[in-house]
Scaffold this active site. Sequence first.
Site, mmCIF file in Angstrom:
data_model
loop_
_atom_site.group_PDB
_atom_site.id
_atom_site.type_symbol
_atom_site.label_atom_id
_atom_site.label_comp_id
_atom_site.label_asym_id
_atom_site.label_seq_id
_atom_site.Cartn_x
_atom_site.Cartn_y
_atom_site.Cartn_z
ATOM 1 N N ASP A 177 -4.289 -12.297 4.760
ATOM 2 C CA ASP A 177 -5.583 -11.628 4.905
ATOM 3 C C ASP A 177 -5.731 -11.260 6.384
ATOM 4 O O ASP A 177 -5.818 -12.143 7.246
ATOM 5 C CB ASP A 177 -6.684 -12.613 4.461
ATOM 6 C CG ASP A 177 -8.071 -12.075 4.720
ATOM 7 O OD1 ASP A 177 -8.201 -10.937 5.207
ATOM 8 O OD2 ASP A 177 -9.035 -12.819 4.442
ATOM 9 N N TYR A 237 -14.950 5.225 8.551
ATOM 10 C CA TYR A 237 -13.499 5.166 8.749
ATOM 11 C C TYR A 237 -13.133 5.731 10.126
ATOM 12 O O TYR A 237 -12.388 5.110 10.894
ATOM 13 C CB TYR A 237 -12.816 5.979 7.640
ATOM 14 C CG TYR A 237 -11.316 6.042 7.720
ATOM 15 C CD1 TYR A 237 -10.548 4.892 7.686
ATOM 16 C CD2 TYR A 237 -10.660 7.272 7.809
ATOM 17 C CE1 TYR A 237 -9.166 4.962 7.740
ATOM 18 C CE2 TYR A 237 -9.284 7.345 7.853
ATOM 19 C CZ TYR A 237 -8.542 6.188 7.817
ATOM 20 O OH TYR A 237 -7.181 6.249 7.864
ATOM 21 N N LYS A 285 -11.469 3.913 13.436
ATOM 22 C CA LYS A 285 -10.178 4.343 13.987
ATOM 23 C C LYS A 285 -10.289 4.751 15.460
ATOM 24 O O LYS A 285 -9.378 4.515 16.247
ATOM 25 C CB LYS A 285 -9.573 5.466 13.133
ATOM 26 C CG LYS A 285 -9.022 4.957 11.800
ATOM 27 C CD LYS A 285 -7.846 4.017 12.007
ATOM 28 C CE LYS A 285 -7.389 3.313 10.758
ATOM 29 N NZ LYS A 285 -6.312 2.335 11.007
ATOM 30 N N GLY A 297 0.820 -1.212 0.000
ATOM 31 C CA GLY A 297 0.000 0.000 0.000
ATOM 32 C C GLY A 297 0.854 1.262 0.000
ATOM 33 O O GLY A 297 2.090 1.187 -0.058
ATOM 34 N N GLN A 298 0.190 2.411 0.054
ATOM 35 C CA GLN A 298 0.924 3.688 -0.048
ATOM 36 C C GLN A 298 2.018 3.798 1.017
ATOM 37 O O GLN A 298 3.170 4.086 0.702
ATOM 38 C CB GLN A 298 -0.047 4.875 0.078
ATOM 39 C CG GLN A 298 0.638 6.222 -0.149
ATOM 40 C CD GLN A 298 -0.175 7.420 0.326
ATOM 41 O OE1 GLN A 298 -1.139 7.277 1.074
ATOM 42 N NE2 GLN A 298 0.219 8.599 -0.117
HETATM 43 N N1 SER Z 1 -5.838 9.712 3.959
HETATM 44 C C1 SER Z 1 -6.948 9.299 4.792
HETATM 45 C C2 SER Z 1 -8.221 9.439 4.071
HETATM 46 O O1 SER Z 1 -8.341 10.388 3.343
HETATM 47 C C3 SER Z 1 -6.983 10.111 6.051
HETATM 48 O O2 SER Z 1 -6.374 9.403 7.074
HETATM 49 O O3 SER Z 1 -9.102 8.677 4.266
#
Ligand code: SER
Length: 323
Positions: free
Chosen positions: A56, A146, A150, A15-16
């Site tokens: 996974d 999201y 978190k 990933g990034q």
């Molecule tokens: N880069 C993330 C997003 O935009 C923020 O933590 O979801």
Amino acid sequence: MGQEMNNILVIGSTGQIGSELTPALRENYGAESVVGTYWSTEPTGDLTNGPMEKLDVTDRESIAEVIEKHDIDSVFNLAAILSAKGEENPQMAFKINVVGFFHLLELGLEYELNRIVNPSSIGVFGPEVPSQQAPNETVLRPTSMYGVTKVTDELLGNYYYHRFGLDVRGLRLPGIVSSKTLPGGGTTDYAVEVFYEAIREGHYTFFVREDTALPLMYMPDCVKALIDLAEAELDNLEHHCDFNVSSMSFSAGELAHKIEEHIPGFTYAFEPDERQKIADSWPDSMDDTPAREEWGWEPDYGLDAMVEDMIEKLEVKLGQDAT
Ligand code: SER
């Protein structure tokens, strides 16, 4: 005193962030001591210079197998569904971001892991938080799935530390700008996409308003923050899974102007879509005093240095792609 990190597992190496954190950790700890993992994207390039496993994060047994096989004692968990994709599929976001992390916490107890690092995000904040210099300690009522996942992770990680003594650490990352691997499914993705389009097409249409300002950070600072937090003395930490870390804050319009200084003739437009609502629910900047005081956090890059470096790196990379 915290315990040493000897054999490190990086979940989400393709990933990034993982694609840059994995080589950085291998540089510091030795290639054979850092096991990368991937799921949907096969590793290429320098990621193949050390052990890689397909894993996974929602499958507890497959994580346990990798921990046993490589005698893992420390984990960086970068597997996550970001904010925009999380709104498209909240159930999957919960499974990967919360259930996956919960498996790691439980495996941390079972295998007596020395360290688990699980990044959090500016996504934990909601609209009630002051938009300038959002405090480390504040009300956390995010409006995106999201953010919900978190906040849950931060609370779970802190709970496992205080209840079981498991050394779990995390930091609220801003949007990350980088040239190696594109982010996917986030609200701050525009701050990366704009560089690619400015170089390739000379034009970019932002999916947020011109005045949308958010906390952002350049990848070298992100890698430094993750490693410095992981290596910090446990005795110095009062916080564990919820450190604000900030380096810069700018609006989409300011970024466009800055890029225009380097790429004359660059044109841009602003057509906000559903991601605008997520951006509006996050603060413009964060106060990161606890990170500075407890583990010496200090960023190296500001907007000018980042834009210059991004354009230099991407001109080489996209020039190579074109040949
Ligand atoms: N880069 C993330 C997003 O935009 C923020 O933590 O979801």
